[in-house]
Motif scaffolding. Structure first.
Motif, PDB file in Angstrom:
ATOM      1  N   TYR A   1       5.780   5.250   2.545  1.00 36.95           N
ATOM      2  CA  TYR A   1       5.657   6.423   1.684  1.00 36.95           C
ATOM      3  C   TYR A   1       6.784   6.360   0.665  1.00 36.95           C
ATOM      4  O   TYR A   1       7.874   6.892   0.870  1.00 36.95           O
TER       5      TYR A   1
ATOM      6  N   VAL B   1       3.609  -0.615   3.692  1.00 37.98           N
ATOM      7  CA  VAL B   1       2.748   0.561   3.530  1.00 37.98           C
ATOM      8  C   VAL B   1       3.593   1.836   3.611  1.00 37.98           C
ATOM      9  O   VAL B   1       3.216   2.822   4.235  1.00 37.98           O
TER      10      VAL B   1
ATOM     11  N   ILE C   1      -1.648   4.353   7.150  1.00 40.35           N
ATOM     12  CA  ILE C   1      -1.953   3.702   5.868  1.00 40.35           C
ATOM     13  C   ILE C   1      -2.508   2.288   6.006  1.00 40.35           C
ATOM     14  O   ILE C   1      -3.440   1.902   5.291  1.00 40.35           O
TER      15      ILE C   1
ATOM     16  N   ARG D   1       2.673   1.383  -6.937  1.00 34.49           N
ATOM     17  CA  ARG D   1       1.273   1.299  -7.305  1.00 34.49           C
ATOM     18  C   ARG D   1       0.464   1.034  -6.049  1.00 34.49           C
ATOM     19  O   ARG D   1       0.608  -0.007  -5.410  1.00 34.49           O
ATOM     20  N   SER D   2      -0.360   1.971  -5.682  1.00 34.54           N
ATOM     21  CA  SER D   2      -1.051   1.878  -4.404  1.00 34.54           C
ATOM     22  C   SER D   2      -2.018   0.697  -4.362  1.00 34.54           C
ATOM     23  O   SER D   2      -2.787   0.467  -5.293  1.00 34.54           O
ATOM     24  N   TRP D   3      -1.950  -0.035  -3.291  1.00 37.11           N
ATOM     25  CA  TRP D   3      -2.806  -1.155  -2.939  1.00 37.11           C
ATOM     26  C   TRP D   3      -2.824  -2.298  -3.946  1.00 37.11           C
ATOM     27  O   TRP D   3      -3.506  -2.264  -4.952  1.00 37.11           O
ATOM     28  N   GLN D   4      -2.033  -3.279  -3.587  1.00 39.35           N
ATOM     29  CA  GLN D   4      -2.032  -4.573  -4.264  1.00 39.35           C
ATOM     30  C   GLN D   4      -2.171  -5.646  -3.186  1.00 39.35           C
ATOM     31  O   GLN D   4      -1.556  -5.555  -2.119  1.00 39.35           O
TER      32      GLN D   4
ATOM     33  N   GLY E   1       0.818  -1.204   0.000  1.00 39.63           N
ATOM     34  CA  GLY E   1       0.000   0.000   0.000  1.00 39.63           C
ATOM     35  C   GLY E   1       0.851   1.253   0.000  1.00 39.63           C
ATOM     36  O   GLY E   1       0.573   2.207   0.721  1.00 39.63           O
ATOM     37  N   GLN E   2       1.924   1.243  -0.808  1.00 40.72           N
ATOM     38  CA  GLN E   2       2.801   2.413  -0.848  1.00 40.72           C
ATOM     39  C   GLN E   2       2.057   3.628  -1.395  1.00 40.72           C
ATOM     40  O   GLN E   2       1.229   3.508  -2.291  1.00 40.72           O
ATOM     41  N   HIS E   3       2.377   4.778  -0.814  1.00 39.25           N
ATOM     42  CA  HIS E   3       1.782   6.045  -1.222  1.00 39.25           C
ATOM     43  C   HIS E   3       2.883   7.061  -1.508  1.00 39.25           C
ATOM     44  O   HIS E   3       3.943   7.017  -0.877  1.00 39.25           O
TER      45      HIS E   3
END
Length: 330
Positions: free
Chosen positions: A236, A234, A179, A240-243, A152-154
């Protein structure tokens, strides 16, 4: 009489959705607006509303209302929610709910003591892809659930998209809590399992020397009831957010954005249609309809508490350097 809503705390853009829906739903009425700080009024301006009161205390003394909607900075949210509950108000809030386990327990106690309800902006539950993920797991296409990995990287957004308070020490409360709440809630919702143990969790900062205290990187590993392990990143960071990658005895399912791919053991990859048939458009509508019309909540309050506790436990383990820490009961 319409449901009377007071908006308190305009520090995160997610408050904009609350304001928009409160104005659109004919059974809701916005009766008060509070932002106690003059540091940044840009979100208040974007919402197209003006402050009616300088402080939450003034609002409580002056206006009758039923529900508080808040998106204050993370470390202040718990105190806003607690004050609202102490004064007999229901509360809708952005995620995360609060930044400490003690605050979470106090919030739950006040709900029980005063017969009140709270709701969190767990918007991922309303995504078609995640509804499809839940159907695949529930229908047994993966067999017995074994493990999950989630990313869930942002983007960091330092000095650009993120508000300044994110990087002020003591206001953010930790990246896992910020996150992972979405990922933890989704895994609980889709698998029917509870988080029992934080095996390991860590946060770090090697890329933002301007703010040494900020947790740029964040990873954790937890055990769910029955034994499945969950590994989450998760951070920063660019990504690609949320896999989600869900593994079972009969295959695995990957979810990235709106795309789902099922690979049965010994079979061929199969695309799964992302579709959802939902009773409401958002967590906000789900909650206010329940309060005003008595409809059943799509996101039960117990889920809000349990998902938040799992994430606060992981954040605590990271901050304290603890391993194999039990997730407290809530």
């Amino acid at each position: 009489m319409p449901l009377r809503i007071a908006a308190v705390g305009f520090r995160h853009g997610h408050i904009l959705g609350f304001i928009k829906q409160a104005q659109e739903l004919d059974y809701c009425e916005l009766v008060g607006v509070v932002e106690e700080s003059d540091d940044d009024l840009s979100i208040l301006e974007r919402a197209g509303v003006e402050r009616t009161h300088a402080t939450f205390d003034e609002l409580i003394d002056d206006v009758e209302f039923d529900l508080v909607a808040t998106a204050d900075y993370y470390a202040k949210r718990g105190s806003v929610i607690i004050k609202a509950l102490e004064h007999g108000k229901h509360v809708m809030f952005d995620k995360p709910m609060c930044t400490s386990i003690d605050e979470l327990r106090r919030i739950k106690h006040l709900c029980e003591e005063n017969d009140l309800e709270v709701a969190m902006q767990l918007s991922m539950r309303f995504g078609a892809a995640y509804q499809a993920l839940r159907r695949v797991v529930e229908e047994g296409e993966l067999g017995d659930f074994l493990a999950a990995t989630t990313f869930g990287q942002h983007p960091l957004g330092y000095k650009s998209t993120r508000p300044d308070w994110y990087f002020e020490e003591g206001k953010h409360g930790g990246t896992i809590n910020d996150i992972f709440i979405h990922g933890a809630d989704m895994l609980r919702y889709c698998t029917g399992r509870e988080f029992e143990t934080v095996i390991a969790a860590e946060t770090w900062n090697e890329s933002l020397p301007e703010v040494p205290s900020f947790q740029v990187g964040a990873q954790c590993m937890l055990k769910m009831s029955g034994g499945p392990r969950v590994l989450a990143d998760v951070s920063y960071m660019p990504g690609r957010s949320w896999q989600f990658f869900i593994t079972g005895t009969e295959g695995y399912l990957s979810v990235a954005g709106g795309e789902l791919l099922l690979r049965p053991t010994g079979g061929q990859d199969t695309a799964i249609e992302a579709r959802a048939e939902l009773p409401f458009s958002s967590p906000f509508e789900d909650f206010v309809s329940h309060l005003e019309h008595g409809t059943e909540r799509f996101i039960p309050m117990e889920d809000v508490f349990r998902s938040q506790m799992a994430v606060l436990a992981a954040q605590k383990a990271a901050d304290a350097g603890e391993r194999d820490m039990d997730v407290p009961e809530i």
